[in-house]
Scaffold this motif. Structure first.
Motif, PDB file in Angstrom:
ATOM      1  N   LYS A  28       0.838  -1.192   0.000  1.00  0.00           N
ATOM      2  CA  LYS A  28       0.000   0.000   0.000  1.00  0.00           C
ATOM      3  C   LYS A  28       0.871   1.238   0.000  1.00  0.00           C
ATOM      4  O   LYS A  28       1.914   1.276   0.667  1.00  0.00           O
ATOM      5  CB  LYS A  28      -0.918  -0.005   1.237  1.00  0.00           C
ATOM      6  N   VAL A  29       0.459   2.234  -0.757  1.00  0.00           N
ATOM      7  CA  VAL A  29       1.203   3.488  -0.816  1.00  0.00           C
ATOM      8  C   VAL A  29       1.381   4.053   0.592  1.00  0.00           C
ATOM      9  O   VAL A  29       0.427   4.171   1.356  1.00  0.00           O
ATOM     10  CB  VAL A  29       0.481   4.510  -1.720  1.00  0.00           C
ATOM     11  N   SER A 158      -8.101   3.367  -8.980  1.00  0.00           N
ATOM     12  CA  SER A 158      -8.321   2.226  -9.858  1.00  0.00           C
ATOM     13  C   SER A 158      -8.297   0.927  -9.053  1.00  0.00           C
ATOM     14  O   SER A 158      -7.962   0.920  -7.865  1.00  0.00           O
ATOM     15  CB  SER A 158      -7.242   2.189 -10.952  1.00  0.00           C
ATOM     16  N   ASP A 159      -8.663  -0.154  -9.715  1.00  0.00           N
ATOM     17  CA  ASP A 159      -8.664  -1.497  -9.109  1.00  0.00           C
ATOM     18  C   ASP A 159      -9.574  -1.550  -7.876  1.00  0.00           C
ATOM     19  O   ASP A 159      -9.219  -2.144  -6.849  1.00  0.00           O
ATOM     20  CB  ASP A 159      -7.249  -1.930  -8.724  1.00  0.00           C
ATOM     21  N   SER A 204     -13.231  -1.652  -1.888  1.00  0.00           N
ATOM     22  CA  SER A 204     -12.023  -2.350  -1.446  1.00  0.00           C
ATOM     23  C   SER A 204     -11.091  -2.591  -2.624  1.00  0.00           C
ATOM     24  O   SER A 204     -11.499  -2.595  -3.782  1.00  0.00           O
ATOM     25  CB  SER A 204     -12.389  -3.689  -0.791  1.00  0.00           C
ATOM     26  N   ASN A 205      -9.828  -2.768  -2.285  1.00  0.00           N
ATOM     27  CA  ASN A 205      -8.829  -3.296  -3.203  1.00  0.00           C
ATOM     28  C   ASN A 205      -8.029  -4.333  -2.414  1.00  0.00           C
ATOM     29  O   ASN A 205      -8.337  -4.584  -1.244  1.00  0.00           O
ATOM     30  CB  ASN A 205      -7.964  -2.177  -3.805  1.00  0.00           C
ATOM     31  N   TRP A 209      -9.766  -1.191   2.574  1.00  0.00           N
ATOM     32  CA  TRP A 209     -11.189  -1.055   2.309  1.00  0.00           C
ATOM     33  C   TRP A 209     -11.754   0.055   3.184  1.00  0.00           C
ATOM     34  O   TRP A 209     -11.165   0.472   4.181  1.00  0.00           O
ATOM     35  CB  TRP A 209     -11.930  -2.368   2.570  1.00  0.00           C
ATOM     36  N   ASP A 210     -12.932   0.548   2.788  1.00  0.00           N
ATOM     37  CA  ASP A 210     -13.659   1.538   3.587  1.00  0.00           C
ATOM     38  C   ASP A 210     -15.129   1.459   3.195  1.00  0.00           C
ATOM     39  O   ASP A 210     -15.487   0.805   2.198  1.00  0.00           O
ATOM     40  CB  ASP A 210     -13.112   2.946   3.371  1.00  0.00           C
TER      41      ASP A 210
END
Length: 279
Positions: A28-29, A158-159, A204-205, A209-210
Motif C-alpha cells: 500500500k502506498v 483504480s482497481d 475495497s482493493n 477497504w472503507d
C-alpha cells in the motif's frame, strides 16, 4: 575483488535458468513491504544480490560473506533495508514502485538460485461518497413506497471493487438484479416500514477497504417535504403579492388625498357623492 564477484553474479543471473518465478507481493502506498529471499532446503547462502528488473534494471542491495550493502544509486536509495535473512524491505512505498524484482543467491558450493517477485502497489482506499436519488409521485402526497437508486463512488482510484450490505441482516451480499454499473449503483424499493433500514457501500482493493452507510428513507421523506413546500408556495406567493399590491394602492390613494389641494378635491368629491337631488 568485490567488483569482480559482483560482475560474475550479474553474468550468472543472465545465463542461469530461473528457478522460482511468479511470486506476487502486494503493498500500500505509504506502507512497507518485505521481499523474502526464499531458497531450497539445505541451500547455504554465501552471496546474494537484489535487483529491480522493471521498469528499469537497477541494483538495490548485495550481501557478500555477511557484509550487507544497500547504498546503490537507484530510485529506492534511502528506502531499502537488507535484513540478516537476506530479505529486502522497501518503504515508504510509492505508486510507481510496482514492478518485478529478482534475488540471486549463491551457496557455499557455487550453486545459484534465482527468485523473481512481482510487486503491486495500491493506493489506500478512501471513504466512498454515496448519493441517493429517488422517484417521486406527481400527486404530492406522502409516498407510501419509495423507489431509490443509491450511487457509490470513489474518485481517481483504480482497481476498486464495489459491494453493498443491508445492515442488520445475516446475509452480507445484495441480490445481483438490483446492482448496476459493476456494483456502483444499487436499486431498492422502500416502504414506511423500511424507514430505519440502512445500506452500506463497501469499496475495497487487495490492501485496504472503507465504507459509507446511508438510510435511504430519510431522503425519500426529505424530498417529499420539499415537494409539499413547493406546492404551498404556488398558492401562497400569488395571494401574498395581491395583498401587498392592494395595500400599496390603498396607501397611495390616501396619501394623495392628504395634500391640501388633493384634500379639497377629495372633499368636493365627497360632497358631489353625498349631494343627490331629492325625488
Amino acid at each position: 575483488m568485490a567488483v569482480w564477484s559482483l560482475w560474475c553474479l550479474h553474468l550468472w543471473a543472465a545465463l542461469l535458468p530461473i528457478a522460482d518465478t511468479g511470486a506476487q507481493v502486494q503493498g500500500k502506498v505509504g506502507g512497507s513491504v518485505l521481499l523474502v529471499a526464499e531458497c531450497p532446503h539445505g541451500f547455504q547462502v554465501r552471496e546474494a544480490i537484489w535487483r529491480s528488473l522493471w521498469p528499469s534494471e537497477e541494483l538495490l542491495a548485495t550481501s557478500f560473506r555477511g557484509s550487507l550493502e544497500t547504498l546503490y544509486h537507484s530510485r529506492f536509495l534511502g528506502r531499502t533495508q537488507l535484513h540478516s535473512n537476506l530479505s529486502l524491505e522497501l518503504w515508504p512505498l510509492e505508486s510507481g514502485d510496482s514492478g518485478n524484482f529478482s534475488v540471486l543467491l549463491v551457496d557455499t558450493g557455487g550453486r545459484a538460485w534465482t527468485r523473481i517477485l512481482q510487486l503491486k502497489v495500491y493506493d489506500a482506499v478512501p471513504r466512498p461518497m454515496v448519493q441517493v436519488f429517488i422517484a417521486l409521485l406527481g400527486d404530492g402526497q406522502p409516498p407510501k413506497t419509495c423507489q431509490a437508486l443509491l450511487s457509490c463512488r470513489v474518485p481517481n482510484i483504480s482497481d476498486i471493487t464495489y459491494s453493498w450490505r443491508q445492515e442488520g441482516t445475516i446475509d452480507f451480499g445484495i441480490e445481483p438484479h438490483g446492482l448496476f454499473m459493476d456494483g456502483q449503483v444499487l436499486r431498492v424499493s422502500l416502504e414506511p416500514g423500511d424507514k430505519d433500514v440502512a445500506y452500506s457501500c463497501i469499496v475495497s482493493n487487495p490492501v485496504s477497504w472503507d465504507s459509507t452507510t446511508v438510510i435511504p428513507w430519510k431522503s425519500c421523506h426529505h424530498e417529499a417535504v420539499k415537494t409539499y413546500y413547493k406546492d404551498v408556495l404556488l398558492v401562497v406567493v400569488p395571494v401574498s403579492l395581491f395583498l401587498i399590491l392592494a395595500g400599496l394602492f390603498s396607501a397611495w390613494h390616501w396619501g394623495a388625498c392628504s395634500g391640501k389641494r388633493k384634500k379639497d378635491v377629495c372633499a368636493d368629491g365627497v360632497v358631489l357623492e353625498t349631494e343627490s337631488p331629492l325625488v
